[in-house]
Design a protein around this motif. Structure first.
Motif, PDB file in Angstrom:
ATOM      1  N   GLU A 222       0.911  -1.101  -0.049  1.00 43.79           N
ATOM      2  CA  GLU A 222      -0.178  -0.056   0.029  1.00 43.79           C
ATOM      3  C   GLU A 222       0.773   1.328   0.139  1.00 43.79           C
ATOM      4  N   ILE A 223       1.917   1.237   0.993  1.00 42.58           N
ATOM      5  CA  ILE A 223       2.829   2.370   0.893  1.00 42.58           C
ATOM      6  C   ILE A 223       3.557   2.592  -0.471  1.00 42.58           C
ATOM      7  N   SER A 224       3.976   1.552  -1.154  1.00 41.79           N
ATOM      8  CA  SER A 224       4.728   1.628  -2.344  1.00 41.79           C
ATOM      9  C   SER A 224       3.737   2.051  -3.140  1.00 41.79           C
ATOM     10  N   ALA A 225       2.354   1.666  -3.814  1.00 41.63           N
ATOM     11  CA  ALA A 225       1.420   1.999  -4.462  1.00 41.63           C
ATOM     12  C   ALA A 225       1.232   3.568  -4.275  1.00 41.63           C
ATOM     13  N   GLU A 226       1.021   3.920  -3.139  1.00 38.49           N
ATOM     14  CA  GLU A 226       0.774   5.438  -2.871  1.00 38.49           C
ATOM     15  C   GLU A 226       1.901   6.277  -3.291  1.00 38.49           C
ATOM     16  N   ARG A 227       3.234   5.700  -2.973  1.00 32.97           N
ATOM     17  CA  ARG A 227       4.344   6.379  -3.516  1.00 32.97           C
ATOM     18  C   ARG A 227       4.557   6.481  -4.960  1.00 32.97           C
ATOM     19  N   MET A 228       4.116   5.345  -5.550  1.00 32.65           N
ATOM     20  CA  MET A 228       4.045   5.402  -7.088  1.00 32.65           C
ATOM     21  C   MET A 228       3.030   6.355  -7.774  1.00 32.65           C
ATOM     22  N   MET A 229       1.993   6.624  -7.063  1.00 35.64           N
ATOM     23  CA  MET A 229       0.855   7.453  -7.545  1.00 35.64           C
ATOM     24  C   MET A 229       1.407   8.651  -7.335  1.00 35.64           C
ATOM     25  N   GLN A 230       2.275   9.052  -6.238  1.00 39.16           N
ATOM     26  CA  GLN A 230       2.905  10.381  -6.126  1.00 39.16           C
ATOM     27  C   GLN A 230       3.730  10.609  -7.287  1.00 39.16           C
ATOM     28  N   LEU A 231       4.618   9.614  -7.508  1.00 34.62           N
ATOM     29  CA  LEU A 231       5.633   9.842  -8.585  1.00 34.62           C
ATOM     30  C   LEU A 231       4.958  10.184  -9.944  1.00 34.62           C
ATOM     31  N   VAL A 232       4.232   9.287 -10.187  1.00 42.51           N
ATOM     32  CA  VAL A 232       3.526   9.335 -11.465  1.00 42.51           C
ATOM     33  C   VAL A 232       2.598  10.865 -11.644  1.00 42.51           C
ATOM     34  N   SER A 233       1.930  11.186 -10.625  1.00 46.04           N
ATOM     35  CA  SER A 233       1.435  12.523 -10.543  1.00 46.04           C
ATOM     36  C   SER A 233       2.446  13.701 -10.882  1.00 46.04           C
ATOM     37  N   SER A 234       3.579  13.498 -10.162  1.00 49.61           N
ATOM     38  CA  SER A 234       4.818  14.649 -10.417  1.00 49.61           C
ATOM     39  C   SER A 234       5.174  14.593 -11.947  1.00 49.61           C
ATOM     40  N   LEU A 235       5.408  13.296 -12.328  1.00 52.97           N
ATOM     41  CA  LEU A 235       5.740  13.318 -13.615  1.00 52.97           C
ATOM     42  C   LEU A 235       4.933  13.743 -14.544  1.00 52.97           C
ATOM     43  N   HIS A 236       3.487  13.475 -14.496  1.00 52.45           N
ATOM     44  CA  HIS A 236       2.409  13.804 -15.283  1.00 52.45           C
ATOM     45  C   HIS A 236       2.453  15.326 -15.328  1.00 52.45           C
ATOM     46  N   SER A 237       2.387  16.110 -14.115  1.00 51.51           N
ATOM     47  CA  SER A 237       2.518  17.388 -13.777  1.00 51.51           C
ATOM     48  C   SER A 237       3.679  18.227 -14.578  1.00 51.51           C
ATOM     49  N   PHE A 238       4.854  17.768 -14.374  1.00 50.85           N
ATOM     50  CA  PHE A 238       6.051  18.335 -14.989  1.00 50.85           C
ATOM     51  C   PHE A 238       6.042  18.345 -16.421  1.00 50.85           C
ATOM     52  N   SER A 239       5.510  17.128 -17.116  1.00 50.89           N
ATOM     53  CA  SER A 239       5.640  17.002 -18.515  1.00 50.89           C
ATOM     54  C   SER A 239       4.680  17.371 -19.316  1.00 50.89           C
ATOM     55  N   HIS A 240       3.635  18.054 -18.393  1.00 51.77           N
ATOM     56  CA  HIS A 240       2.261  18.360 -18.930  1.00 51.77           C
ATOM     57  C   HIS A 240       2.527  19.608 -19.837  1.00 51.77           C
ATOM     58  N   CYS A 254       4.688  22.170  -5.504  1.00 49.57           N
ATOM     59  CA  CYS A 254       5.414  21.968  -6.671  1.00 49.57           C
ATOM     60  C   CYS A 254       6.979  21.839  -6.528  1.00 49.57           C
ATOM     61  N   LEU A 255       7.362  22.185  -5.382  1.00 49.11           N
ATOM     62  CA  LEU A 255       8.666  22.002  -4.898  1.00 49.11           C
ATOM     63  C   LEU A 255       8.971  20.534  -4.511  1.00 49.11           C
ATOM     64  N   ASP A 256       8.090  19.888  -3.686  1.00 50.48           N
ATOM     65  CA  ASP A 256       7.845  18.765  -3.191  1.00 50.48           C
ATOM     66  C   ASP A 256       7.750  17.661  -4.452  1.00 50.48           C
ATOM     67  N   SER A 257       6.966  18.170  -5.380  1.00 47.55           N
ATOM     68  CA  SER A 257       6.883  17.246  -6.714  1.00 47.55           C
ATOM     69  C   SER A 257       8.284  17.101  -7.327  1.00 47.55           C
ATOM     70  N   THR A 258       8.878  18.379  -7.282  1.00 47.95           N
ATOM     71  CA  THR A 258       9.905  18.378  -8.376  1.00 47.95           C
ATOM     72  C   THR A 258      11.136  17.556  -7.333  1.00 47.95           C
ATOM     73  N   LEU A 259      11.188  17.549  -6.164  1.00 52.05           N
ATOM     74  CA  LEU A 259      12.159  16.795  -5.204  1.00 52.05           C
ATOM     75  C   LEU A 259      11.968  15.276  -5.263  1.00 52.05           C
ATOM     76  N   LEU A 260      10.698  15.013  -5.463  1.00 54.54           N
ATOM     77  CA  LEU A 260      10.224  13.695  -5.710  1.00 54.54           C
ATOM     78  C   LEU A 260      10.739  12.966  -6.753  1.00 54.54           C
ATOM     79  N   ILE A 261      10.832  13.860  -7.923  1.00 54.50           N
ATOM     80  CA  ILE A 261      11.343  13.323  -9.302  1.00 54.50           C
ATOM     81  C   ILE A 261      12.753  13.092  -9.111  1.00 54.50           C
TER      82      ILE A 261
END
Length: 438
Positions: A222-240, A254-261
């Motif tokens: 569950e934790i890994s799936a949630e983290r993968m969702m955050q990463l996918v959302s960050s990638l989608h937002s960054f490349s949109h 926005c900063l947290d999404s960038t740091l996650l990537i």
């Protein structure tokens, strides 16, 4: 070619006669530089009435005093471009005159202006060709990045469904497991005696360990799936690929999404990132472009720290600060100062929610994002060029010279903000992004 000024004009005439293409002769006085006489001026003067009779049998100094004009004398280390600029800035009647070049303190040479302009033209053409090659290479690189962004956006979109499936079903699987365990416990409580085959199987599969480990395993899924969702959302937002319409966004997110990537990058580089976020209002912006700004600045800081850590023993760190600041419309004059830091007498009046300074300048709310590192810093002599296109201090193949230029364009042109640099060599570098709060 050099001659002493006490020699007769006929000597100069013989030299020019033997060297039709000689632009001029250096004149010396007891071996020291005295001046220069050009073939053009020499012939022009002798062509005057009685010119040959007057000057040929007299010292060359007489002729030089007669036609003397201000010479253009340049040092040998003057660039061709600067020399050509100074040559054509002379009065119209002197543009064709040759130039004197001081090769060394006791060595002067004559340079024909035409040859200088030809050299300058060749340099211009070479620079033009090089710029075209660089531009073409950058266009290809930009096209690749656009295609990569589209691919990442598509991949992030495609990954969302299976990850959502894993994340959603893992909760149901955990619930089903609890129901099954409760059913097994109920059976055990209501059986009058133990069944030998069941007990053997429980020992064989280590049933007690299985019950505990299953819960931990499902929690990690569950934790890994949630983290993968955050990463996918960050990638989608960054490349949109955003349109012209701005959206409300939380800059801290926005900063947290960038740091996650970038997490894999800064974790492996042993760089500590320290976040000091303030409470920020939502701001109208282009979140994807703002994320690109953060990506460029943090990546540059990581690159600098990685190159610097071999020569520096202190731990590599990056600090990220966010806050709301109250600054004038042109924050260049008071970067880093809030209203609380400005002297009280600097505030003249307040109309509604707008504060005015003594010189009647309104003070506005700005959102400040500071990215600070303790790397090698940027040399003072290149700080003014740091936002120029194609300017880079990185080795060939490692830097395009576009990252900070694009960052500056996004902040200043796209968001009407400011991008300030404060760097001390050997201490570190700070970039401050100021975005106006509408």
């Amino acid at each position: 070619m050099h001659i002493e000024i006490h020699q007769l004009g006929v000597v100069a005439a013989e030299i020019f006669e033997e060297n039709k293409l000689l632009p001029g002769i250096i004149l010396t006085n007891l071996g020291e530089f005295f001046g220069m006489i050009s073939q053009q001026q020499f012939v022009k003067t002798l062509s005057r009435q009685y010119g040959r009779e007057i000057f040929l049998n007299r010292p060359i100094s007489v002729l030089y005093d007669f036609i003397k004009y201000e010479l253009l004398v340049l040092s040998g280390d003057t660039s061709i471009v600067d020399a050509a600029y100074k040559a054509v800035k002379r009065p119209q009647e002197l543009i064709g005159e040759p130039i004197v070049v001081e090769v060394s303190p006791e060595n002067y040479q004559v340079l024909e202006t035409k040859n200088l302009l030809i050299a300058q033209s060749n340099i211009h053409q070479l620079a033009k060709n090089l710029l075209q090659q660089q531009t073409q290479a950058q266009l290809i690189q930009t096209e690749k990045l656009v295609m990569l962004g589209q691919m990442v956006a598509g991949l992030a979109h495609e990954l969302r469904n299976p990850i959502n499936c894993v994340a959603g079903n893992s909760k149901f699987v955990s619930g089903y497991y609890q129901d099954l365990i409760e059913l097994i416990n109920t059976y055990e409580e209501n059986l009058s005696q133990e069944i030998e085959e069941v007990e053997d199987l429980k020992q064989e599969i280590d049933f007690e360990f299985l019950k505990k480990d299953y819960i931990e395993m499902m929690n990690s899924i569950e934790i890994s799936a949630e983290r993968m969702m955050q990463l996918v959302s960050s990638l989608h937002s960054f490349s949109h690929m955003e349109g012209t319409k701005r959206q409300e966004a939380n800059i801290n997110d926005c900063l947290d999404s960038t740091l996650l990537i970038l997490k894999n990058r800064w974790k492996h580089s042993e760089v500590e990132i320290i976040k000091n976020y303030g409470e920020l209002p939502l701001i109208l912006c282009h979140p994807g472009q703002v994320g690109q700004v953060f990506m460029n600045l943090i990546t540059n800081a990581l690159d600098a720290l990685e190159e610097y850590k071999e020569a520096n023993s202190q731990p590599a760190k990056i600090w990220i600060y966010t806050a709301v600041k109250h600054l004038s419309k042109n924050p260049d004059k008071n970067v880093g100062k809030s209203v609380n830091e400005v002297e009280i007498n600097a505030i003249s009046k307040m109309e509604g929610s707008v504060i005015y300074t003594q010189d009647n300048q309104p003070i506005y709310d700005w959102l400040s994002i500071r990215i600070v590192d303790n790397g090698p810093g940027i040399p003072y002599k290149i700080q003014e060029q740091i936002f120029d296109r194609f300017f880079t201090t990185k080795a060939v193949g490692k830097g395009t010279g576009l990252g900070l230029a694009i960052t500056h364009q996004i902040v200043v042109d796209k968001h009407r903000g400011k991008l300030n640099l404060n760097s001390t060599p050997g201490v570190g570098t700070e970039f401050e992004i100021l975005l106006p709060i509408d």
